[in-house]
Design a protein around this motif. Structure first.
Motif, PDB file in Angstrom:
ATOM      1  N   THR A 160      -9.417   2.883  47.881  1.00 57.13           N
ATOM      2  CA  THR A 160      -9.425   4.485  47.564  1.00 57.13           C
ATOM      3  C   THR A 160      -9.419   4.906  46.421  1.00 57.13           C
ATOM      4  OG1 THR A 160      -6.973   4.229  48.218  1.00 57.13           O
ATOM      5  CG2 THR A 160      -7.711   3.055  50.362  1.00 57.13           C
ATOM      6  N   LEU A 161      -9.430   6.424  46.880  1.00 56.43           N
ATOM      7  CA  LEU A 161      -9.330   7.251  46.274  1.00 56.43           C
ATOM      8  C   LEU A 161      -8.424   7.489  45.332  1.00 56.43           C
ATOM      9  CD1 LEU A 161     -10.452  10.037  44.880  1.00 56.43           C
ATOM     10  CD2 LEU A 161      -9.685  11.404  46.288  1.00 56.43           C
ATOM     11  N   GLU A 162      -6.762   7.115  46.127  1.00 56.22           N
ATOM     12  CA  GLU A 162      -5.666   6.779  44.703  1.00 56.22           C
ATOM     13  C   GLU A 162      -5.705   5.398  44.225  1.00 56.22           C
ATOM     14  OE1 GLU A 162      -5.556   7.506  48.417  1.00 56.22           O
ATOM     15  OE2 GLU A 162      -4.959   9.559  47.880  1.00 56.22           O
ATOM     16  N   GLU A 163      -6.720   3.979  44.701  1.00 56.17           N
ATOM     17  CA  GLU A 163      -6.806   3.163  44.066  1.00 56.17           C
ATOM     18  C   GLU A 163      -7.683   3.469  42.697  1.00 56.17           C
ATOM     19  OE1 GLU A 163      -6.334  -0.422  47.325  1.00 56.17           O
ATOM     20  OE2 GLU A 163      -7.592   0.500  47.153  1.00 56.17           O
ATOM     21  N   SER A 164      -9.090   4.642  42.547  1.00 58.31           N
ATOM     22  CA  SER A 164      -9.606   4.266  42.130  1.00 58.31           C
ATOM     23  C   SER A 164      -9.106   5.399  41.029  1.00 58.31           C
ATOM     24  CB  SER A 164     -10.822   4.960  42.479  1.00 58.31           C
ATOM     25  OG  SER A 164     -10.420   5.843  43.169  1.00 58.31           O
ATOM     26  N   GLN A 165      -8.066   5.923  41.295  1.00 58.92           N
ATOM     27  CA  GLN A 165      -7.615   7.032  40.450  1.00 58.92           C
ATOM     28  C   GLN A 165      -6.384   6.554  39.503  1.00 58.92           C
ATOM     29  OE1 GLN A 165      -6.250  10.220  43.092  1.00 58.92           O
ATOM     30  NE2 GLN A 165      -7.948  11.773  42.672  1.00 58.92           N
ATOM     31  N   GLU A 166      -5.990   5.549  39.776  1.00 58.16           N
ATOM     32  CA  GLU A 166      -4.891   4.954  39.370  1.00 58.16           C
ATOM     33  C   GLU A 166      -5.287   3.842  38.286  1.00 58.16           C
ATOM     34  OE1 GLU A 166      -1.102   3.033  38.112  1.00 58.16           O
ATOM     35  OE2 GLU A 166      -1.488   4.598  38.385  1.00 58.16           O
ATOM     36  N   ILE A 167      -6.266   2.962  38.437  1.00 56.22           N
ATOM     37  CA  ILE A 167      -7.304   2.732  37.649  1.00 56.22           C
ATOM     38  C   ILE A 167      -7.551   3.916  36.526  1.00 56.22           C
ATOM     39  CG2 ILE A 167      -9.678   1.184  37.289  1.00 56.22           C
ATOM     40  CD1 ILE A 167      -9.144   0.067  39.799  1.00 56.22           C
ATOM     41  N   SER A 168      -8.268   4.294  36.497  1.00 54.91           N
ATOM     42  CA  SER A 168      -9.114   5.595  35.503  1.00 54.91           C
ATOM     43  C   SER A 168      -8.177   5.533  34.520  1.00 54.91           C
ATOM     44  CB  SER A 168      -9.440   6.431  36.405  1.00 54.91           C
ATOM     45  OG  SER A 168     -11.200   6.165  37.011  1.00 54.91           O
ATOM     46  N   ARG A 169      -6.690   6.273  35.425  1.00 55.12           N
ATOM     47  CA  ARG A 169      -5.464   6.827  34.705  1.00 55.12           C
ATOM     48  C   ARG A 169      -5.127   5.502  33.132  1.00 55.12           C
ATOM     49  NH1 ARG A 169      -0.305   5.799  33.966  1.00 55.12           N
ATOM     50  NH2 ARG A 169      -0.365   4.123  35.918  1.00 55.12           N
ATOM     51  N   VAL A 170      -5.019   4.505  34.597  1.00 56.56           N
ATOM     52  CA  VAL A 170      -3.874   3.367  33.389  1.00 56.56           C
ATOM     53  C   VAL A 170      -5.724   2.545  32.261  1.00 56.56           C
ATOM     54  CG1 VAL A 170      -3.872   0.597  33.332  1.00 56.56           C
ATOM     55  CG2 VAL A 170      -3.694   2.202  35.545  1.00 56.56           C
ATOM     56  N   ILE A 171      -6.500   2.921  32.667  1.00 56.75           N
ATOM     57  CA  ILE A 171      -7.905   3.031  31.417  1.00 56.75           C
ATOM     58  C   ILE A 171      -8.338   4.132  30.565  1.00 56.75           C
ATOM     59  CG2 ILE A 171     -10.624   2.476  30.763  1.00 56.75           C
ATOM     60  CD1 ILE A 171     -10.224   1.084  34.015  1.00 56.75           C
ATOM     61  N   GLU A 172      -7.180   5.149  30.507  1.00 58.67           N
ATOM     62  CA  GLU A 172      -7.746   6.041  29.812  1.00 58.67           C
ATOM     63  C   GLU A 172      -6.720   5.506  28.713  1.00 58.67           C
ATOM     64  OE1 GLU A 172      -8.031   9.783  31.655  1.00 58.67           O
ATOM     65  OE2 GLU A 172      -9.838   9.260  32.088  1.00 58.67           O
ATOM     66  N   GLU A 173      -5.197   5.787  29.305  1.00 57.57           N
ATOM     67  CA  GLU A 173      -4.408   5.291  28.282  1.00 57.57           C
ATOM     68  C   GLU A 173      -3.865   3.752  28.098  1.00 57.57           C
ATOM     69  OE1 GLU A 173      -0.579   5.713  31.533  1.00 57.57           O
ATOM     70  OE2 GLU A 173      -0.862   7.838  32.071  1.00 57.57           O
ATOM     71  N   ASP A 174      -4.050   3.045  28.501  1.00 60.12           N
ATOM     72  CA  ASP A 174      -4.176   1.955  27.543  1.00 60.12           C
ATOM     73  C   ASP A 174      -5.348   1.738  27.202  1.00 60.12           C
ATOM     74  OD1 ASP A 174      -1.700   1.710  28.815  1.00 60.12           O
ATOM     75  OD2 ASP A 174      -1.694   0.708  29.917  1.00 60.12           O
ATOM     76  N   CYS A 175      -6.447   1.564  26.978  1.00 64.27           N
ATOM     77  CA  CYS A 175      -7.238   1.217  26.690  1.00 64.27           C
ATOM     78  C   CYS A 175      -8.689   2.146  25.643  1.00 64.27           C
ATOM     79  CB  CYS A 175      -9.005   0.517  28.173  1.00 64.27           C
ATOM     80  SG  CYS A 175      -7.355  -0.582  29.186  1.00 64.27           S
ATOM     81  N   GLU A 176      -8.414   3.114  25.957  1.00 63.50           N
ATOM     82  CA  GLU A 176      -9.416   4.112  25.577  1.00 63.50           C
ATOM     83  C   GLU A 176      -8.368   4.296  23.778  1.00 63.50           C
ATOM     84  OE1 GLU A 176     -11.014   7.514  27.239  1.00 63.50           O
ATOM     85  OE2 GLU A 176     -11.755   5.833  28.169  1.00 63.50           O
ATOM     86  N   LYS A 177      -7.465   3.201  23.397  1.00 59.04           N
ATOM     87  CA  LYS A 177      -7.104   4.006  22.007  1.00 59.04           C
ATOM     88  C   LYS A 177      -7.891   2.622  20.978  1.00 59.04           C
ATOM     89  CE  LYS A 177      -2.044   4.680  24.671  1.00 59.04           C
ATOM     90  NZ  LYS A 177      -1.326   4.645  24.538  1.00 59.04           N
ATOM     91  N   VAL A 178      -7.609   3.340  20.069  1.00 60.79           N
ATOM     92  CA  VAL A 178      -7.975   2.543  18.629  1.00 60.79           C
ATOM     93  C   VAL A 178      -6.788   2.681  17.566  1.00 60.79           C
ATOM     94  CG1 VAL A 178      -9.177   3.093  16.561  1.00 60.79           C
ATOM     95  CG2 VAL A 178     -10.325   3.582  19.004  1.00 60.79           C
ATOM     96  N   GLU A 179      -6.485   1.505  17.135  1.00 60.38           N
ATOM     97  CA  GLU A 179      -5.370   1.138  16.618  1.00 60.38           C
ATOM     98  C   GLU A 179      -5.782   0.534  14.971  1.00 60.38           C
ATOM     99  OE1 GLU A 179      -1.919   0.914  17.198  1.00 60.38           O
ATOM    100  OE2 GLU A 179      -2.805   1.307  19.183  1.00 60.38           O
ATOM    101  N   MET A 180      -5.198   1.541  13.884  1.00 59.85           N
ATOM    102  CA  MET A 180      -6.522   1.968  12.879  1.00 59.85           C
ATOM    103  C   MET A 180      -5.510   0.209  11.879  1.00 59.85           C
ATOM    104  SD  MET A 180      -8.766   4.143  13.139  1.00 59.85           S
ATOM    105  CE  MET A 180      -9.314   4.006  11.673  1.00 59.85           C
ATOM    106  N   ASN A 181      -4.721  -0.037  12.437  1.00 64.13           N
ATOM    107  CA  ASN A 181      -4.333  -1.127  11.316  1.00 64.13           C
ATOM    108  C   ASN A 181      -4.552  -2.391  11.705  1.00 64.13           C
ATOM    109  OD1 ASN A 181      -3.510   0.533   9.197  1.00 64.13           O
ATOM    110  ND2 ASN A 181      -1.444   1.592  10.564  1.00 64.13           N
ATOM    111  N   GLU A 182      -4.377  -2.391  12.852  1.00 65.32           N
ATOM    112  CA  GLU A 182      -4.972  -3.768  13.859  1.00 65.32           C
ATOM    113  C   GLU A 182      -5.560  -4.451  13.219  1.00 65.32           C
ATOM    114  OE1 GLU A 182      -7.218  -4.754  18.511  1.00 65.32           O
ATOM    115  OE2 GLU A 182      -5.430  -2.993  18.144  1.00 65.32           O
ATOM    116  N   TRP A 183      -6.378  -4.267  12.132  1.00 65.44           N
ATOM    117  CA  TRP A 183      -7.590  -5.399  11.521  1.00 65.44           C
ATOM    118  C   TRP A 183      -6.681  -5.948  10.450  1.00 65.44           C
ATOM    119  CZ3 TRP A 183     -12.893  -6.055  12.330  1.00 65.44           C
ATOM    120  CH2 TRP A 183     -13.028  -5.742  13.277  1.00 65.44           C
TER     121      TRP A 183
END
Length: 74
Positions: free
Chosen positions: A51-74
């Motif tokens: 559904t549109l709502e499901e795809s919007q939720e997936i997009s939101r989660v990706i933006e919040e959790d996957c598009e971050k760069v942790e500079m001190n991660e290495w």
């Protein structure tokens, strides 16, 4: 086909990496080179299964959790 300008920039940056990171980069490049895409026609059976709502939720989660760069991660 490779872009000579991009290749030169990559080579310049590689010089700053430790041998360990150079090896990680080499392994990553090898993985990227082996990635093959899926033709769009093979994906058509999946059209409309969310559904549109499901795809919007997936997009939101990706933006919040996957598009971050942790500079001190290495």
């Amino acid at each position: 086909m490779s872009d000579p300008a991009i290749k030169a920039k990559l080579m310049e940056q590689i010089e700053y990496l430790s041998p360990e990171f150079q090896m990680q980069l080499l392994n990553f490049a090898r993985k990227l080179a082996g990635i093959k895409g899926t033709p769009g026609k093979d994906l058509l059976p999946f059209a409309g299964i969310m559904t549109l709502e499901e795809s919007q939720e997936i997009s939101r989660v990706i933006e919040e959790d996957c598009e971050k760069v942790e500079m001190n991660e290495w």
